[in-house]
Motif scaffolding. Structure first.
Motif, PDB file in Angstrom:
ATOM      1  N   VAL A   1       0.862  -1.178   0.000  1.00 57.13           N
ATOM      2  CA  VAL A   1       0.000   0.000   0.000  1.00 57.13           C
ATOM      3  C   VAL A   1       0.900   1.231   0.000  1.00 57.13           C
ATOM      4  O   VAL A   1       1.736   1.395   0.884  1.00 57.13           O
ATOM      5  CB  VAL A   1      -0.921   0.024   1.235  1.00 57.13           C
ATOM      6  CG1 VAL A   1      -1.683   1.341   1.298  1.00 57.13           C
ATOM      7  CG2 VAL A   1      -1.894  -1.155   1.206  1.00 57.13           C
ATOM      8  N   HIS A   2       0.744   2.056  -1.040  1.00 60.18           N
ATOM      9  CA  HIS A   2       1.513   3.296  -1.126  1.00 60.18           C
ATOM     10  C   HIS A   2       0.590   4.484  -0.924  1.00 60.18           C
ATOM     11  O   HIS A   2      -0.524   4.494  -1.438  1.00 60.18           O
ATOM     12  CB  HIS A   2       2.166   3.436  -2.506  1.00 60.18           C
ATOM     13  CG  HIS A   2       3.304   2.493  -2.722  1.00 60.18           C
ATOM     14  ND1 HIS A   2       4.537   2.925  -3.144  1.00 60.18           N
ATOM     15  CD2 HIS A   2       3.400   1.138  -2.574  1.00 60.18           C
ATOM     16  CE1 HIS A   2       5.342   1.876  -3.257  1.00 60.18           C
ATOM     17  NE2 HIS A   2       4.681   0.776  -2.925  1.00 60.18           N
ATOM     18  N   ALA A   3       1.071   5.465  -0.186  1.00 58.29           N
ATOM     19  CA  ALA A   3       0.300   6.701  -0.037  1.00 58.29           C
ATOM     20  C   ALA A   3       1.001   7.804  -0.803  1.00 58.29           C
ATOM     21  O   ALA A   3       2.234   7.882  -0.802  1.00 58.29           O
ATOM     22  CB  ALA A   3       0.183   7.072   1.429  1.00 58.29           C
TER      23      ALA A   3
ATOM     24  N   VAL B   1      -2.290  -1.142  -3.678  1.00 56.50           N
ATOM     25  CA  VAL B   1      -3.128   0.037  -3.484  1.00 56.50           C
ATOM     26  C   VAL B   1      -2.285   1.299  -3.562  1.00 56.50           C
ATOM     27  O   VAL B   1      -1.194   1.372  -2.991  1.00 56.50           O
ATOM     28  CB  VAL B   1      -3.837  -0.023  -2.101  1.00 56.50           C
ATOM     29  CG1 VAL B   1      -4.657   1.246  -1.873  1.00 56.50           C
ATOM     30  CG2 VAL B   1      -4.725  -1.258  -1.996  1.00 56.50           C
ATOM     31  N   LEU B   2      -2.816   2.272  -4.308  1.00 58.51           N
ATOM     32  CA  LEU B   2      -2.205   3.596  -4.347  1.00 58.51           C
ATOM     33  C   LEU B   2      -3.244   4.552  -3.786  1.00 58.51           C
ATOM     34  O   LEU B   2      -4.337   4.691  -4.336  1.00 58.51           O
ATOM     35  CB  LEU B   2      -1.858   3.968  -5.789  1.00 58.51           C
ATOM     36  CG  LEU B   2      -1.245   5.347  -6.014  1.00 58.51           C
ATOM     37  CD1 LEU B   2       0.098   5.461  -5.307  1.00 58.51           C
ATOM     38  CD2 LEU B   2      -1.054   5.602  -7.506  1.00 58.51           C
ATOM     39  N   CYS B   3      -2.869   5.175  -2.662  1.00 65.37           N
ATOM     40  CA  CYS B   3      -3.863   5.932  -1.935  1.00 65.37           C
ATOM     41  C   CYS B   3      -3.447   7.400  -1.910  1.00 65.37           C
ATOM     42  O   CYS B   3      -2.453   7.750  -1.290  1.00 65.37           O
ATOM     43  CB  CYS B   3      -3.912   5.320  -0.540  1.00 65.37           C
ATOM     44  SG  CYS B   3      -5.092   6.053   0.509  1.00 65.37           S
ATOM     45  N   VAL B   4      -4.208   8.218  -2.640  1.00 69.05           N
ATOM     46  CA  VAL B   4      -3.913   9.646  -2.672  1.00 69.05           C
ATOM     47  C   VAL B   4      -4.644  10.307  -1.518  1.00 69.05           C
ATOM     48  O   VAL B   4      -5.855  10.127  -1.368  1.00 69.05           O
ATOM     49  CB  VAL B   4      -4.398  10.285  -3.993  1.00 69.05           C
ATOM     50  CG1 VAL B   4      -4.307  11.802  -3.923  1.00 69.05           C
ATOM     51  CG2 VAL B   4      -3.615   9.740  -5.178  1.00 69.05           C
ATOM     52  N   THR B   5      -3.912  11.011  -0.703  1.00 67.53           N
ATOM     53  CA  THR B   5      -4.597  11.667   0.408  1.00 67.53           C
ATOM     54  C   THR B   5      -3.909  12.965   0.786  1.00 67.53           C
ATOM     55  O   THR B   5      -2.719  13.155   0.582  1.00 67.53           O
ATOM     56  CB  THR B   5      -4.698  10.730   1.631  1.00 67.53           C
ATOM     57  OG1 THR B   5      -5.371  11.436   2.670  1.00 67.53           O
ATOM     58  CG2 THR B   5      -3.325  10.299   2.116  1.00 67.53           C
TER      59      THR B   5
ATOM     60  N   LEU C   1      -4.324   7.502   7.342  1.00 68.07           N
ATOM     61  CA  LEU C   1      -3.165   6.629   7.500  1.00 68.07           C
ATOM     62  C   LEU C   1      -3.039   6.082   8.916  1.00 68.07           C
ATOM     63  O   LEU C   1      -2.260   5.186   9.184  1.00 68.07           O
ATOM     64  CB  LEU C   1      -1.899   7.355   7.053  1.00 68.07           C
ATOM     65  CG  LEU C   1      -2.009   7.926   5.628  1.00 68.07           C
ATOM     66  CD1 LEU C   1      -0.729   8.638   5.229  1.00 68.07           C
ATOM     67  CD2 LEU C   1      -2.359   6.851   4.607  1.00 68.07           C
ATOM     68  N   ASN C   2      -3.863   6.631   9.831  1.00 70.72           N
ATOM     69  CA  ASN C   2      -3.929   6.036  11.159  1.00 70.72           C
ATOM     70  C   ASN C   2      -4.606   4.677  11.119  1.00 70.72           C
ATOM     71  O   ASN C   2      -4.347   3.808  11.935  1.00 70.72           O
ATOM     72  CB  ASN C   2      -4.736   6.923  12.120  1.00 70.72           C
ATOM     73  CG  ASN C   2      -3.975   8.203  12.436  1.00 70.72           C
ATOM     74  OD1 ASN C   2      -2.748   8.224  12.380  1.00 70.72           O
ATOM     75  ND2 ASN C   2      -4.699   9.266  12.742  1.00 70.72           N
TER      76      ASN C   2
ATOM     77  N   ASP D   1       8.848   6.008   4.758  1.00 67.43           N
ATOM     78  CA  ASP D   1       7.872   5.067   5.299  1.00 67.43           C
ATOM     79  C   ASP D   1       6.774   5.857   6.000  1.00 67.43           C
ATOM     80  O   ASP D   1       6.675   7.062   5.841  1.00 67.43           O
ATOM     81  CB  ASP D   1       8.547   4.045   6.214  1.00 67.43           C
ATOM     82  CG  ASP D   1       9.221   4.705   7.416  1.00 67.43           C
ATOM     83  OD1 ASP D   1       8.967   5.931   7.642  1.00 67.43           O
ATOM     84  OD2 ASP D   1       9.985   4.026   8.123  1.00 67.43           O
ATOM     85  N   LYS D   2       5.965   5.179   6.816  1.00 70.57           N
ATOM     86  CA  LYS D   2       4.822   5.863   7.432  1.00 70.57           C
ATOM     87  C   LYS D   2       5.239   7.049   8.298  1.00 70.57           C
ATOM     88  O   LYS D   2       4.468   7.968   8.527  1.00 70.57           O
ATOM     89  CB  LYS D   2       3.988   4.872   8.237  1.00 70.57           C
ATOM     90  CG  LYS D   2       4.761   4.259   9.380  1.00 70.57           C
ATOM     91  CD  LYS D   2       3.931   3.265  10.140  1.00 70.57           C
ATOM     92  CE  LYS D   2       4.774   2.809  11.292  1.00 70.57           C
ATOM     93  NZ  LYS D   2       4.640   1.658  11.990  1.00 70.57           N
TER      94      LYS D   2
END
Ligand SMILES: Nc1ncnc2c1ncn2[C@@H]1O[C@H](COP(=O)(O)OP(=O)(O)O)[C@@H](O)[C@H]1O
Ligand SMILES: [Mg+2]
Lengths: 255, 432
Positions: A34-36, A203-207, A213-214, A234-235
């Motif tokens: 999962v990438h943000a 997953v690519l999550c644009v935010t 992300l919590n 990283d996170k």
């Protein structure tokens, strides 16, 4: 986890009209990751998401995108969707006169046909729909309502997750699906994404915010500034951004 | 029939028909002779040119031989309802349910045996001003149906009137439907116009309906004439106190189609909803003129007409709402929405509000546009291919009207017809 790449973006450039927006993006997402993608407003996050989904308003001017080894940019939007690419829209579109269940069944059958499967039986579909609606905590009445028509912002986003849960994409791209959501809805989005957190999905999550992300711990975080990835980490990077904002990058970009 | 000579020919043709009550034929001929065919110099006919039929001097259509396939199509249109069927205006025997509660007869039968039924209906709609085509229709009264529903009667079975056409040489038929719905009674009438081949002909139809106090008429007209045909229609309804009219017009066929739909509120508390869907392409022309006359207080009217236009088709919508001095507390709303599938298609849409009372709520609106490209992308991003996405959205646009058909079985059949029409229209846009 293995290191099978699902998505490989190399030096991607794209413009709208005459304005360059993506200016050299490199990004590889492996199966199970999962990438943000974070970044200030207007940095090109939605543009990247839409280019990956095949929106024709954007012109790719350079670079390449490979999806499971294939040239993604060569495929039409519907072919991409059939191959398992899913974009959860930042602004889901209302479709008056088309019921949610008819729409979902038509979409699912288009994917099944592509896989050489028979159309889903009407009863089986209703069962699947019921189960997935329960999973995203949507009232069953939404199945007969016109797609997104008169839905609140949160209901539209839940509906995107419902579509994702039914189509079970290989690569899910979420464009600010978390914006404007209450905690309950955020949890549902995160659960929807976590359900895809297996060996054969990515997953690519644009935010814009760290909030999601919590619930959804990303393997990698990238900061998009001015059409380029300015930093990856990283996170911990997401937490740092939450604290400091994007000021540092704004200076870097305008320098 | 445009010249003096033609008038004589018309007179002879009309005189050869069985006599009609109240000197109807003679008076109607007189009226038509002085007015002539409507021309584009009239405001109401600015965009619809009848010159071709005015010049053609068409004879009355003759009886055609009916084969098994034709019989099947007529029966299919009636479905499991009651009804009458005609080919070229001539009645054809078809087995159908009886319309329990209603008296249903052909105009030809009534002319011979019960002329007073005809006279009564025509006297009632005399308050409505109509075009000269209706006068011409009266002069040739002979084809059509007479429906009488007594007071306090609910007719459960829908009544289908099927008018099919197939001519060997260009010809005209004048169809008249006379509907009287008694006090607190209810009936559904469906008029089908079917081209059996692609022959050239003119159907000139008029429907007169009289609704008693508290009566309800659901009227649906489905026009699928031959692509070479001209079709002109006038539906005029006089509404009693607290009566309800639901009129639905589906126009898919013919090269030229003109529908005049008129409601006159003669007493308070009435409601009418006028809905329509027109789908045209190629060189087709379709024109809906609606007219709601709020001559009494506390009446409401709503109108929704939707059009899908491709090719070089032209469309017209003119919605007239007249609120007279005495029409206080009128509630009148009107909307016309058009979807253009091509650059060459055009639509002329115009509300025409004439308001003389001061305590009224009136609104109108019109939209003309293309399919929403964001919606198309959204569907494509959900694996639906582009032609299918276009069909889905166009069908959804049409379904807002088709979905209002409340006759069991008919809605599904119209959906199929509309779908087939849509597929052909979208297909021909793609092949350009
Ligand atoms: N369809 C479009 N037409 C014109 N400009 C656009 C379009 N889409 C995006 N842009 C511009 O591109 C830039 C990046 O937009 P976007 O990708 O939506 O940013 P983000 O999602 O990061 O907020 C912005 O300056 C925006 O105005
Ligand atoms: Mg955005």
């Amino acid at each position: 986890m293995t290191n099978t790449p699902i998505l490989e973006i190399e030096d991607l450039h794209a413009k709208v009209g005459d304005t360059p927006i993506l200016r050299g993006i490199d990004l590889t997402i492996n199966a199970g990751e999962v990438h943000a993608i974070m970044g200030p407003n207007g940095s090109g996050k939605s543009t990247l998401a839409n280019v990956l989904a095949g929106r024709e308003d954007y012109t790719v001017t350079g670079g390449s995108v490979r999806y499971r080894g294939k040239d993604l940019l060569d495929l039409s939007p519907e072919e991409r969707a059939r191959e398992g690419v899913f974009l959860a829209f930042q602004y889901p579109v209302e479709i008056p006169g088309v019921s949610n269940s008819y729409f979902l069944r038509t979409a699912l059958n288009a994917v099944r046909e592509h896989r050489g499967e028979d159309p889903i039986d009407a009863m089986d579909f209703l069962k699947l729909l019921k189960e997935k609606m329960k999973f995203v905590e949507m009232d069953p009445k939404f199945q007969n309502r016109a797609v997104n028509e008169g839905f609140s912002g949160g209901e539209k986003k839940r509906n995107e997750i419902l579509q994702m849960a039914i189509l079970e994409p290989t690569l899910a791209i979420l464009d600010e699906t978390d914006s404007g959501l209450d905690i309950d809805a955020l949890r549902i989005v995160a659960e929807g994404v976590n359900a895809l957190r297996t060996e054969d999905h990515a997953v690519l999550c644009v935010t814009h915010y760290q909030r999601l992300l919590n619930y959804l711990v990303p393997d990698h975080v990238h900061v998009l500034v001015d059409g380029r990835i300015a930093r990856s980490g990283d996170k911990g990077l997401a937490l740092e951004l939450e604290e400091k904002g994007y000021a540092e990058f704004d200076r870097a970009a305008s320098a | 029939m445009s010249s003096q000579m033609d008038h004589q020919a018309a007179q002879q043709a009309s005189a050869a028909l069985p006599p009609a009550p109240d000197n109807l034929r003679e008076q109607a001929l007189q009226e038509f002779a002085s007015a002539g065919f409507p021309t584009t110099s009239l405001e109401d006919w600015k965009y619809t040119n009848l010159r071709e039929i005015a010049d053609a001097n068409l004879p009355l259509a003759e009886d055609a031989a009916i084969d098994g396939a034709t019989r099947e199509r007529l029966a299919e249109a009636i479905g499991d309802g009651a009804g009458l069927a005609f080919v070229n205006g001539h009645s054809v025997e078809i087995a159908a349910k009886s319309a329990d509660g209603a008296r249903l007869a052909t105009v030809a039968h009534c002319l011979e045996h019960e002329p007073e039924r005809i006279a009564a209906a025509l006297r009632a709609t005399g308050v409505i001003e109509r075009s000269s085509l209706v006068a011409l229709n009266s002069a040739f009264l002979g084809a059509g149906a007479v429906i009488d529903v007594p007071d306090d009667t609910v007719v459960e079975t829908p009544i289908h009137l099927v008018y099919a056409a197939r001519v060997s040489a260009a010809a005209a038929s004048h169809v008249r439907n006379l509907i009287t719905v008694g006090r607190n009674s209810r009936v559904t009438v469906v008029e089908h116009y079917l081209g059996l081949d692609d022959s050239r002909y003119w159907t000139n139809t008029a429907t007169d309906a009289v609704l008693g106090d508290g009566a309800r008429l659901s009227h649906c007209k489905i026009q699928c004439e031959s692509g070479q045909a001209h079709h002109t229609a006038d539906i005029s309804v006089v509404q009693g106190a607290d009566s309800q009219l639901h009129s639905l017009s589906i126009a898919l066929g013919s090269r030229l189609c003109r529908n005049d739909i008129r409601s006159f509120f003669s007493a308070p508390g009435g409601h009418c909803s006028l809905d329509g869907l027109y789908m045209v392409d190629g060189q087709q022309h379709v024109d809906h003129h609606t007219s709601v006359d709020h001559a009494a207080p506390h009446c409401s009217s709503t109108e929704l007409y939707k059009g899908i236009l491709g090719g070089s088709a032209t469309g017209v919508f003119n919605g007239k709402v007249l609120v007279r001095n005495q029409g206080q507390q009128t509630d009148a709303h009107q909307l016309n929405k058009n979807l253009l599938l091509s650059d060459a298609a055009t639509i002329n849409t115009k509300p025409q509000l004439e308001i003389f009372a001061d305590d009224v709520k009136c609104s109108h609106g019109a939209t003309t546009g293309r399919l929403d490209e964001d919606a198309i992308f959204f569907l494509r991003a959900r694996a639906i291919d582009e032609p299918a996405a276009r069909r889905l959205l166009t069908r959804a646009f049409a379904n807002e009207i088709v979905g209002r058909i409340d006759v069991a079985g008919l809605r599904e059949r119209v959906e199929e017809t509309v779908d087939a029409r849509l597929a052909a229209m979208i297909g021909s846009e793609e092949n350009k």
